[in-house]
Structures are given as structure tokens and as C-alpha cells.
Write a protein that holds these residues in place. Structure first.
Motif, PDB file in Angstrom:
ATOM      1  N   SER A  62       0.844  -1.195   0.000  1.00  0.00           N
ATOM      2  CA  SER A  62       0.000   0.000   0.000  1.00  0.00           C
ATOM      3  C   SER A  62       0.884   1.251   0.000  1.00  0.00           C
ATOM      4  O   SER A  62       2.025   1.228   0.456  1.00  0.00           O
ATOM      5  CB  SER A  62      -0.921  -0.001   1.213  1.00  0.00           C
ATOM      6  OG  SER A  62      -0.156   0.156   2.388  1.00  0.00           O
ATOM      7  N   PRO A  63       0.354   2.355  -0.511  1.00  0.00           N
ATOM      8  CA  PRO A  63       1.121   3.598  -0.544  1.00  0.00           C
ATOM      9  C   PRO A  63       1.610   4.041   0.841  1.00  0.00           C
ATOM     10  O   PRO A  63       2.719   4.562   0.976  1.00  0.00           O
ATOM     11  CB  PRO A  63       0.145   4.617  -1.133  1.00  0.00           C
ATOM     12  CG  PRO A  63      -0.826   3.809  -1.915  1.00  0.00           C
ATOM     13  CD  PRO A  63      -0.947   2.507  -1.169  1.00  0.00           C
ATOM     14  N   VAL A  84       9.114   3.503  -9.093  1.00  0.00           N
ATOM     15  CA  VAL A  84       7.814   3.692  -9.741  1.00  0.00           C
ATOM     16  C   VAL A  84       8.020   4.243 -11.157  1.00  0.00           C
ATOM     17  O   VAL A  84       7.429   3.742 -12.124  1.00  0.00           O
ATOM     18  CB  VAL A  84       6.907   4.622  -8.905  1.00  0.00           C
ATOM     19  CG1 VAL A  84       5.645   4.991  -9.674  1.00  0.00           C
ATOM     20  CG2 VAL A  84       6.550   3.956  -7.575  1.00  0.00           C
ATOM     21  N   ARG A  90       4.593  -0.858  -9.936  1.00  0.00           N
ATOM     22  CA  ARG A  90       3.535  -0.405 -10.817  1.00  0.00           C
ATOM     23  C   ARG A  90       2.289  -0.135  -9.979  1.00  0.00           C
ATOM     24  O   ARG A  90       1.939  -0.915  -9.105  1.00  0.00           O
ATOM     25  CB  ARG A  90       3.269  -1.500 -11.853  1.00  0.00           C
ATOM     26  CG  ARG A  90       2.176  -1.223 -12.832  1.00  0.00           C
ATOM     27  CD  ARG A  90       2.068  -2.325 -13.891  1.00  0.00           C
ATOM     28  NE  ARG A  90       2.236  -3.683 -13.414  1.00  0.00           N
ATOM     29  CZ  ARG A  90       1.266  -4.446 -12.915  1.00  0.00           C
ATOM     30  NH1 ARG A  90       0.044  -3.980 -12.783  1.00  0.00           N
ATOM     31  NH2 ARG A  90       1.516  -5.692 -12.532  1.00  0.00           N
ATOM     32  N   GLU A  91       1.620   0.976 -10.260  1.00  0.00           N
ATOM     33  CA  GLU A  91       0.383   1.289  -9.552  1.00  0.00           C
ATOM     34  C   GLU A  91      -0.756   0.433 -10.104  1.00  0.00           C
ATOM     35  O   GLU A  91      -0.905   0.290 -11.316  1.00  0.00           O
ATOM     36  CB  GLU A  91       0.046   2.768  -9.691  1.00  0.00           C
ATOM     37  CG  GLU A  91       1.035   3.666  -8.950  1.00  0.00           C
ATOM     38  CD  GLU A  91       0.646   5.115  -9.025  1.00  0.00           C
ATOM     39  OE1 GLU A  91      -0.388   5.475  -8.409  1.00  0.00           O
ATOM     40  OE2 GLU A  91       1.366   5.870  -9.676  1.00  0.00           O
ATOM     41  N   SER A  92      -1.530  -0.131  -9.182  1.00  0.00           N
ATOM     42  CA  SER A  92      -2.670  -0.957  -9.586  1.00  0.00           C
ATOM     43  C   SER A  92      -3.712  -0.930  -8.471  1.00  0.00           C
ATOM     44  O   SER A  92      -3.416  -1.323  -7.342  1.00  0.00           O
ATOM     45  CB  SER A  92      -2.211  -2.403  -9.836  1.00  0.00           C
ATOM     46  OG  SER A  92      -3.313  -3.223 -10.131  1.00  0.00           O
ATOM     47  N   ASP A  95      -2.734   0.488  -5.071  1.00  0.00           N
ATOM     48  CA  ASP A  95      -1.542  -0.072  -4.419  1.00  0.00           C
ATOM     49  C   ASP A  95      -0.387  -0.092  -5.413  1.00  0.00           C
ATOM     50  O   ASP A  95      -0.555   0.241  -6.580  1.00  0.00           O
ATOM     51  CB  ASP A  95      -1.812  -1.513  -3.952  1.00  0.00           C
ATOM     52  CG  ASP A  95      -2.787  -1.586  -2.795  1.00  0.00           C
ATOM     53  OD1 ASP A  95      -2.721  -0.719  -1.905  1.00  0.00           O
ATOM     54  OD2 ASP A  95      -3.620  -2.516  -2.778  1.00  0.00           O
ATOM     55  N   TYR A  96       0.765  -0.520  -4.934  1.00  0.00           N
ATOM     56  CA  TYR A  96       1.922  -0.736  -5.801  1.00  0.00           C
ATOM     57  C   TYR A  96       2.166  -2.235  -5.890  1.00  0.00           C
ATOM     58  O   TYR A  96       2.073  -2.950  -4.888  1.00  0.00           O
ATOM     59  CB  TYR A  96       3.164  -0.034  -5.246  1.00  0.00           C
ATOM     60  CG  TYR A  96       3.039   1.461  -5.279  1.00  0.00           C
ATOM     61  CD1 TYR A  96       3.258   2.165  -6.459  1.00  0.00           C
ATOM     62  CD2 TYR A  96       2.670   2.176  -4.150  1.00  0.00           C
ATOM     63  CE1 TYR A  96       3.120   3.544  -6.506  1.00  0.00           C
ATOM     64  CE2 TYR A  96       2.535   3.547  -4.180  1.00  0.00           C
ATOM     65  CZ  TYR A  96       2.765   4.224  -5.364  1.00  0.00           C
ATOM     66  OH  TYR A  96       2.625   5.585  -5.415  1.00  0.00           O
TER      67      TYR A  96
END
Length: 127
Positions: A62-63, A84, A90-92, A95-96
Motif C-alpha cells: 500500500s502507498p 515507480v 507499478r500502480e494498480s 496499491d503498488y
């Protein structure tokens, strides 16, 4: 136990689910690593042994956790932003994620090659 013995015998290391729940957010991970015996079971060359291994790992962070970890080390925020920007994280869905694969001595994260120290790959990485 020597590492080459683990390869020659054929071993598997698996974590089906690793979860961390904290106030800052969550981390979910999965790992599957197979140490496959090389064709020549007498083989002891580390590079040849590494080429016979295969692995998959999936990480979701999580961020809030990423920020907390990045803030705890010098230049961590810059490193996180670089990971990033390069696509290693990768953002999804808020979350990363990182999808890590290891085949024939080559490591990829989210499909992007990551050079390892030593000469483990059977073929050079190309773009």
C-alpha cells in the motif's frame, strides 16, 4: 547443507501468502522458488546452478507502507519514486505491485530486466 546440494537434490521454497497489516497499510506477498537439478547432477558451477533455478514472486504494497519504509532510510523517497518511474513498482487499484520472475538466470520485475551481479544468464539481456 551446501547450496549446491539443494540444487542437485531438487528443492522448492514456497510462501503461499505472507501478509502484513499495519496502521500505515498492508503488504501482501507470495513466493515460489524451485531449485531444479541441472542436467549434469555433478555440476557445481554456481552460474550453471543459478540458471537451472526458476522463481516467481508477487508483491502488493500500500502507498502508506511504501511511504513509511521510504521515509525511514536516507534518500528512500527518491528511491521509491525512481522504482515507480522505471516501472519496477507499478500502480494498480490504489496499491503498488511488483511481479518478479526468474528464469534461466534472468530476473525481471514487471517484465523489465534487472541485471544481477555475476554471469548467471544463459544469454545477454537485450532491449
Amino acid at each position: 547443507v551446501q547450496i549446491d546440494e539443494l540444487f542437485r537434490a531438487g528443492s522448492e521454497f514456497r510462501i503461499d501468502q505472507l501478509m502484513l497489516r499495519a496502521a500505515q497499510g498492508d503488504v501482501d506477498a507470495r513466493l515460489d522458488l524451485a531449485l531444479t537439478p541441472p542436467p549434469d547432477r555433478a555440476q557445481t558451477d554456481p552460474a550453471a546452478l543459478m540458471r537451472s533455478a526458476t522463481g516467481n514472486a508477487d508483491l502488493t504494497i500500500s502507498p502508506g507502507i511504501l511511504s513509511a519504509v521510504a521515509g525511514s532510510v536516507p534518500q528512500g523517497a527518491d528511491l521509491a519514486a525512481t522504482l515507480v518511474a522505471l516501472g519496477y513498482l507499478r500502480e494498480s487499484e490504489g496499491d503498488y505491485v511488483a511481479e518478479v520472475r526468474y528464469r534461466s538466470g534472468m530476473l525481471t520485475i514487471n517484465g523489465l530486466p534487472l541485471m544481477l551481479p555475476g554471469n548467471f544468464s544463459a544469454a545477454p539481456l537485450t532491449n
